[in-house]
Enzyme design. Structure first.
Site, PDB file in Angstrom:
ATOM      1  N   LYS A 227      -5.097 -39.226  98.091  1.00  0.00           N
ATOM      2  CA  LYS A 227      -4.416 -38.579  96.977  1.00  0.00           C
ATOM      3  C   LYS A 227      -4.836 -39.149  95.625  1.00  0.00           C
ATOM      4  O   LYS A 227      -5.290 -40.279  95.501  1.00  0.00           O
ATOM      5  CB  LYS A 227      -2.896 -38.707  97.151  1.00  0.00           C
ATOM      6  CG  LYS A 227      -2.306 -37.861  98.289  1.00  0.00           C
ATOM      7  CD  LYS A 227      -2.194 -36.399  97.916  1.00  0.00           C
ATOM      8  CE  LYS A 227      -1.723 -35.528  99.076  1.00  0.00           C
ATOM      9  NZ  LYS A 227      -0.302 -35.675  99.370  1.00  0.00           N
ATOM     10  N   ARG A 262      -0.006 -38.204 107.733  1.00  0.00           N
ATOM     11  CA  ARG A 262      -0.970 -37.101 107.655  1.00  0.00           C
ATOM     12  C   ARG A 262      -2.235 -37.635 106.988  1.00  0.00           C
ATOM     13  O   ARG A 262      -2.180 -38.158 105.878  1.00  0.00           O
ATOM     14  CB  ARG A 262      -0.385 -35.939 106.859  1.00  0.00           C
ATOM     15  CG  ARG A 262      -1.253 -34.684 106.816  1.00  0.00           C
ATOM     16  CD  ARG A 262      -0.549 -33.574 106.056  1.00  0.00           C
ATOM     17  NE  ARG A 262      -1.309 -32.338 106.059  1.00  0.00           N
ATOM     18  CZ  ARG A 262      -2.261 -32.037 105.161  1.00  0.00           C
ATOM     19  NH1 ARG A 262      -2.558 -32.901 104.197  1.00  0.00           N
ATOM     20  NH2 ARG A 262      -2.906 -30.891 105.239  1.00  0.00           N
TER      21      ARG A 262
END
Length: 285
Positions: A227, A262
């Site tokens: 991210k 995830r």
């Protein structure tokens, strides 16, 4: 195969069937390449495969339901055929579960009819409310993620007084709507939505608040993989070069009570989860 919450940390491997996802767009958007990546991830120890055909990165174009299904269904069917034929061997003999990353009711319905096991909804029922009815009818696990707005507006909505408290309140509201639609409590899995309508500071503060979220009793999925906030902290603009930062955040998430991670990088995050479980979950720390 049913997952046993609290016994270990499970890893969900990402397969983006898109040309424009932020870190691997175009790598797996042909059914044969998606199947090869599914085999690779499962061989590395991943427990779930999360297939997505609509990019949800900030600024991503909305492709519509027809195009999303056209991208998704051929790869989904090929992977399901491979699973049925025993072509996705797991090192622990685990039968991998297939999750569909979509916020659209029609896509969710088509995927579940084809044989998918889970729905992972970045909109938490907000973006296409009939998805709640689809999940209720199917009785499948449903990942309800916290987000605000959509891909085009989320960055403008990253305004919080106390991010942990506000995310908790909004997840509670989303869960109430899901339950009102007929979804059972045991179907629900919470995702705090790292990176969705959140600044770097918000994401770091939200990681500190994970124990409060997990205390609500819902299994917790956390998706830090590659991210932007990790890139900000590390001054690393290349998403695929953020593995060590991702692994560190994954360990922090497990210490905070995460049940599922995830991840794009299957093997390294499976190892991270196994070691973190030994330190925090299995040892009771």
């Amino acid at each position: 195969m049913a997952l046993v919450w609290g016994s270990r940390t499970y890893v969900m491997g990402v397969i983006n069937l898109t040309p424009d996802s932020f870190s691997d767009g175009g790598r797996f958007n042909a059914p044969e390449r998606a199947l090869a990546q599914a085999r690779r991830l499962v061989a590395q120890g991943v427990h779930l495969l999360d297939l997505g055909a609509q990019s949800t990165r900030p600024g991503a174009a909305d492709i519509g339901a027809a195009e999303e299904q056209a991208r998704l269904l051929p790869a989904l069917r090929l992977i399901l055929e491979g699973r049925a034929a025993g072509a996705l061997p797991h090192p622990e003999g685990f039968t991998p579960l297939i999750s569909i990353d979509t916020f659209r009711a029609s896509v969710a319905a088509a995927a579940l009819e084809a044989g998918a096991d889970w729905i992972n909804d970045v909109g938490g029922g907000r973006l296409d409310p009939p998805i709640l009815d689809v999940v209720a009818a199917a009785g499948c696990p449903y990942v309800l993620m916290h987000s605000r707005g959509d891909s085009r507006s989320m960055d403008e909505l990253a305004n919080y007084g106390a991010v942990g408290e506000e995310v908790l309140a909004e997840l509670r509201r989303g869960s109430e709507q899901a339950l009102a639609a007929g979804i059972r409590r045991e179907q629900l899995i919470w995702d705090p939505g790292l990176g969705f309508a959140k600044t770097t500071r918000h994401n770091l503060e939200l990681l500190e608040a994970l124990p409060q979220l997990r205390a609500e009793g819902f299994p917790l999925l956390v998706g830090p993989s590659r991210k932007r906030f990790i890139g900000d902290v590390l001054a690393e603009p290349r998403p695929r070069a953020r593995l060590w930062g991702t692994a560190t955040v994954a360990a922090k998430a497990i210490a905070g009570g995460a049940d599922i991670l995830r991840a794009h990088d299957g093997g390294p995050i499976v190892q991270t989860a196994r070691m973190a479980d030994a330190l925090w979950r299995i040892s009771g720390g």
